[in-house]
Scaffold this motif. Sequence first.
Motif, PDB file in Angstrom:
ATOM      1  N   TYR A 125       0.076  -1.041  -0.422  1.00 44.96           N
ATOM      2  CA  TYR A 125      -0.026  -0.056  -0.129  1.00 44.96           C
ATOM      3  C   TYR A 125       0.511   0.875   0.004  1.00 44.96           C
ATOM      4  O   TYR A 125       0.799   2.777  -0.688  1.00 44.96           O
ATOM      5  N   THR A 161      -4.620  -1.374  -3.149  1.00 42.60           N
ATOM      6  CA  THR A 161      -5.720  -0.158  -3.269  1.00 42.60           C
ATOM      7  C   THR A 161      -6.101  -0.159  -1.652  1.00 42.60           C
ATOM      8  O   THR A 161      -7.066  -1.626  -0.261  1.00 42.60           O
ATOM      9  N   ILE A 162      -6.531   0.610  -0.915  1.00 42.17           N
ATOM     10  CA  ILE A 162      -7.485   0.648   0.128  1.00 42.17           C
ATOM     11  C   ILE A 162      -8.675   0.256   0.255  1.00 42.17           C
ATOM     12  O   ILE A 162      -9.362  -0.066   1.324  1.00 42.17           O
ATOM     13  N   GLN A 163      -9.209   0.192  -1.081  1.00 40.43           N
ATOM     14  CA  GLN A 163     -10.712  -0.817  -1.057  1.00 40.43           C
ATOM     15  C   GLN A 163     -10.111  -2.477  -0.607  1.00 40.43           C
ATOM     16  O   GLN A 163     -11.126  -2.869   0.200  1.00 40.43           O
ATOM     17  N   GLU A 164      -9.184  -2.270  -1.603  1.00 44.83           N
ATOM     18  CA  GLU A 164      -8.800  -4.490  -1.350  1.00 44.83           C
ATOM     19  C   GLU A 164      -8.348  -5.003  -0.174  1.00 44.83           C
ATOM     20  O   GLU A 164      -8.416  -5.851   0.843  1.00 44.83           O
ATOM     21  N   ALA A 217      -9.848  -3.065   2.851  1.00 42.76           N
ATOM     22  CA  ALA A 217     -11.127  -2.893   3.996  1.00 42.76           C
ATOM     23  C   ALA A 217     -11.554  -3.874   3.672  1.00 42.76           C
ATOM     24  O   ALA A 217     -12.388  -4.342   4.508  1.00 42.76           O
ATOM     25  N   GLY A 218     -11.598  -4.766   2.434  1.00 39.61           N
ATOM     26  CA  GLY A 218     -12.059  -5.513   2.416  1.00 39.61           C
ATOM     27  C   GLY A 218     -11.700  -7.058   3.243  1.00 39.61           C
ATOM     28  O   GLY A 218     -12.930  -7.417   3.302  1.00 39.61           O
ATOM     29  N   SER A 261     -14.665  -0.687   5.975  1.00 40.66           N
ATOM     30  CA  SER A 261     -15.502   0.153   5.207  1.00 40.66           C
ATOM     31  C   SER A 261     -14.012   1.148   5.117  1.00 40.66           C
ATOM     32  O   SER A 261     -12.551   0.569   5.724  1.00 40.66           O
ATOM     33  N   GLU A 262     -14.104   2.167   3.774  1.00 40.31           N
ATOM     34  CA  GLU A 262     -12.456   2.188   3.236  1.00 40.31           C
ATOM     35  C   GLU A 262     -12.016   3.600   4.346  1.00 40.31           C
ATOM     36  O   GLU A 262     -11.403   3.262   4.986  1.00 40.31           O
ATOM     37  N   SER A 263     -13.383   4.090   4.910  1.00 40.80           N
ATOM     38  CA  SER A 263     -12.973   5.170   5.647  1.00 40.80           C
ATOM     39  C   SER A 263     -12.842   4.668   7.497  1.00 40.80           C
ATOM     40  O   SER A 263     -11.673   5.339   7.537  1.00 40.80           O
ATOM     41  N   GLU A 287      -8.580   3.430   6.294  1.00 44.78           N
ATOM     42  CA  GLU A 287      -7.535   4.666   5.989  1.00 44.78           C
ATOM     43  C   GLU A 287      -7.350   5.183   7.237  1.00 44.78           C
ATOM     44  O   GLU A 287      -6.250   5.571   7.770  1.00 44.78           O
TER      45      GLU A 287
END
Length: 233
Positions: free
Chosen positions: A179, A187-190, A192-193, A198-200, A203
């Motif tokens: 990252y 990614t931040i999405q990956e 978080a998943g 959640s992405e927020s 982060e």
Amino acid sequence: MYEVEFLLKNSYPFCAVSEKFPDVTFYRWCNSSIDYLEFYGQNSDIEKILNLIPEIENILHTTAIYKLRNGPQLTVMLACRCSIENSTIRMAESSNCLWQAPVEYKKGREYLHVISIRDEYLSSLYENLVKIGDAEILKKSTFSPNSLRDTYTISISSLFENMTAKQITYFTDALYSGYYSIPKRVTIQELAGRYHLSESTMEEHLNKAKTKILHSLKPYISLFRKQQETNNK
């Protein structure tokens, strides 16, 4: 074991120099044979400190065996004449405590980090420190290392003690997954998943972890920056 950071103000020689030159920051290493000092400040202050060396020699009954002026930096090596009557690090040793180098001096204050295996040793040291001036405990933490090798470099406990288990887990995963690589490999999405966040939220955890580590590294970054600034002049 205990790790303690003291903030001290007293009339001992090095603290007195700091009070006389509050805008100068300096660091001290001592091996009971040599006192090694690095001063950083404005050229005018550094020049005055250089001229003050004979007075320091007289106070400590010692001799400066090496001096190097490089613009806003001054390096001095003194033959060590430290005792509990003129040095807080000797005082720490007399109370069965390990002190961590370097000792930092700025704005008339001394920042002394020590390690102790017993609380009563710290109590003894504190009692002695308040006899010679002001002594405040800025931080006290408990740790149980297998060895003390990290206390003389960058303490692992000081770097990560304020991080939560989740922050360490998420930050480690983000680091090793790429990252923080350029370009990013995840990614931040990956991220978080992986933890059903959640992405927020992910982060936020990563930002808090990174901020805590950077704050722990602040004294080392500051020292390195001062050295680089001097080298580039």
